[in-house]
Scaffold this active site. Sequence first.
Site, short mmCIF file in Angstrom:
data_model
loop_
_atom_site.label_atom_id
_atom_site.label_comp_id
_atom_site.label_asym_id
_atom_site.label_seq_id
_atom_site.Cartn_x
_atom_site.Cartn_y
_atom_site.Cartn_z
CG PHE A 144 -3.19 6.61 1.52
CD1 PHE A 144 -4.25 5.77 1.86
CD2 PHE A 144 -3.47 7.73 0.75
CE1 PHE A 144 -5.55 6.04 1.44
CE2 PHE A 144 -4.76 8.01 0.32
CZ PHE A 144 -5.81 7.16 0.66
CG HIS A 175 -9.64 -0.92 1.10
ND1 HIS A 175 -9.93 -0.22 -0.04
CD2 HIS A 175 -9.01 -0.07 1.93
CE1 HIS A 175 -9.48 1.01 0.08
NE2 HIS A 175 -8.91 1.14 1.27
CG HIS A 182 -11.76 4.93 1.04
ND1 HIS A 182 -10.88 5.92 0.64
CD2 HIS A 182 -10.98 3.89 1.41
CE1 HIS A 182 -9.65 5.46 0.74
NE2 HIS A 182 -9.67 4.24 1.19
CG HIS A 207 -8.34 4.97 5.40
ND1 HIS A 207 -7.14 4.32 5.48
CD2 HIS A 207 -8.94 4.51 4.29
CE1 HIS A 207 -7.02 3.49 4.44
NE2 HIS A 207 -8.10 3.59 3.70
CG HIS A 216 -5.18 6.30 -2.91
ND1 HIS A 216 -3.91 5.85 -2.69
CD2 HIS A 216 -6.01 5.43 -2.29
CE1 HIS A 216 -3.96 4.77 -1.94
NE2 HIS A 216 -5.22 4.47 -1.69
CG HIS A 270 -2.08 0.97 1.00
ND1 HIS A 270 -2.11 2.21 1.58
CD2 HIS A 270 -3.17 0.87 0.23
CE1 HIS A 270 -3.22 2.83 1.18
NE2 HIS A 270 -3.87 2.05 0.36
CG HIS A 330 -7.59 -0.21 -2.90
ND1 HIS A 330 -7.53 0.95 -3.65
CD2 HIS A 330 -6.80 0.01 -1.82
CE1 HIS A 330 -6.74 1.83 -3.02
NE2 HIS A 330 -6.29 1.29 -1.91
CU1 C2O Z 1 -5.35 2.65 -0.72
CU2 C2O Z 1 -8.16 3.00 1.73
O1 C2O Z 1 -6.70 3.11 0.63
#
Ligand code: C2O
Length: 544
Positions: A303, A316, A282, A286, A146, A123, A155
Amino acid sequence: MQNVDRRNLLLGLGGLYGAANMTNIGSAVAYPITAPDDISDCVAATDGVQDPDNAVRGVACCPPPSTSAPKNYVLPEFTELRIRPAAHRLTPEYVAKYKAAIAAMKALPDTHPHSWKQQGKIHCAYCNGAYSQVMNGHPELKLQVHNSSLFFPFHRWYLYFYERILGKLINDPTFGLPYWNWDNPTGMMLPAMFEEPGPNGNPRTNPLFDAFRDVSHLPPAIIDLNNRDDNAGANCVDQIAANLSTVYSQMVTNSPTTSDFFGTNPDPKVTPKVGSIESGAHTAVHIWVGNPRMPNREDLGNFYSAGYDPAFYVHHSNVDRMWQIWRDINPYKNLDPSDDDWLNASYVFYDENEELVRVYNRDCVDIHKMGYDFENSRLPWLQSRPTPRVKASNIAAKSIGVVKKVEEIKFPLKLDETVKVLVKRPETKRSEDAKKKATEMLFLNGIKYNGEVFFKLDVLVDDVDDGVETTPASSEFAGTFSMVPHNHGGDKMLMTSGAAFGITQILEDIEAEDDEYVLVTLVPRAGAEDASVSEIKIQLVPTA
Ligand code: C2O
């Protein structure tokens, strides 16, 4: 000459790309994002790490070396679909199986491509600028998955291999990665298995435990899918309602077209726009899980470190499920991108056999062909269309003379404090038929913000009090643009993006369909010191 544009060579030979592209070459040169063949062409990732010296997870994100170039991946045959279950409904046996798989992953030496550390690094590498776009002829640009249409497919592939690796580690080829069902009230807490004590009563002996989580957000705290820092006291009924409306807005109102849901391709010639779920729920998950007391909000809040928390993959898994659901709720209109740049974009992973493989977006659009599906869960948010606070307020007309019109504003417009602006609509009193043919959308183009901090902007339509009382459960709350810290590349910290918000239903619900103007209120909630927007407009967008 090493960096000569490979694509032009291919095009010149009449190779890879079909005749349809050739005819149009001046305006549309192919630009499928391509991860490097040579994975050693990788540098320590520091983009978007606010405090690299205190980066507890380390910024050396490059994968273990490979002796051969990646092979094109072929989806394997299988006999049984892997079913991904909802995390909050797992049987104790399933939890035990999942924990055993993660424990086995953590027991591998760090240098093993399947180890917990290497999986986490993937990631960081793809999201914090470890690779360049050398294969696109742009070694000076960093590769970033992203803030664009690569978000869902990248992802999906990442989790695909992660799931197969876990299955292999426990010798169960049917193992399905659980999904955190945060769009359903019964799943709106961090799944309990992540925090329960391990064998000798100590949470640290639980392989799913991660020391870098926000302790005030552990179960039974209910997630806030809109990261409103001012609503800590909200009761759970209100919080659940706000969450359901948030998902409704992002999956329905703000996703009427492919580019609204996916965002645009990362291409220097394309105006960047982010998809509604990516910049909404999303991001919220995080930020909500990451520990705000850590220098970079590790783990989930940045990230570079997100992949080190097992909860990342379960989060995810639900994001991936949202992609499938978006298609299923409107199968004739909600279509995946179909342009060659998107279909041919590719990434490089180690598969469950430790082989280096190249995978393409075009091969990840059918989860059944990929060998998995999701356990069903109700979608209560489909019935959670926000409701108006005030009807027929006439607020836009009343604001004329007090609030500036878009054409009177000097852009870029700074967003370091709440701003209001009147935006003219292309048409008023639209017929039902016209509304079916085209959706009215509010566009914020050229949003610039500091990619090294958490940035959040709320967008309100015809709101009467600048967002003080307005929650995502209110029609006037058009949506949110928010980003997990990271960087798009180049040497500046400023990132550029864009967002679109559907207002057809909102104007119906608040009874403002006859209004000539819309009063737009932009409320910066976090990280907006350097933020600005270069264009605000309302347009009619044809639906498929
Ligand atoms: Cu690559 Cu939720 O992120």
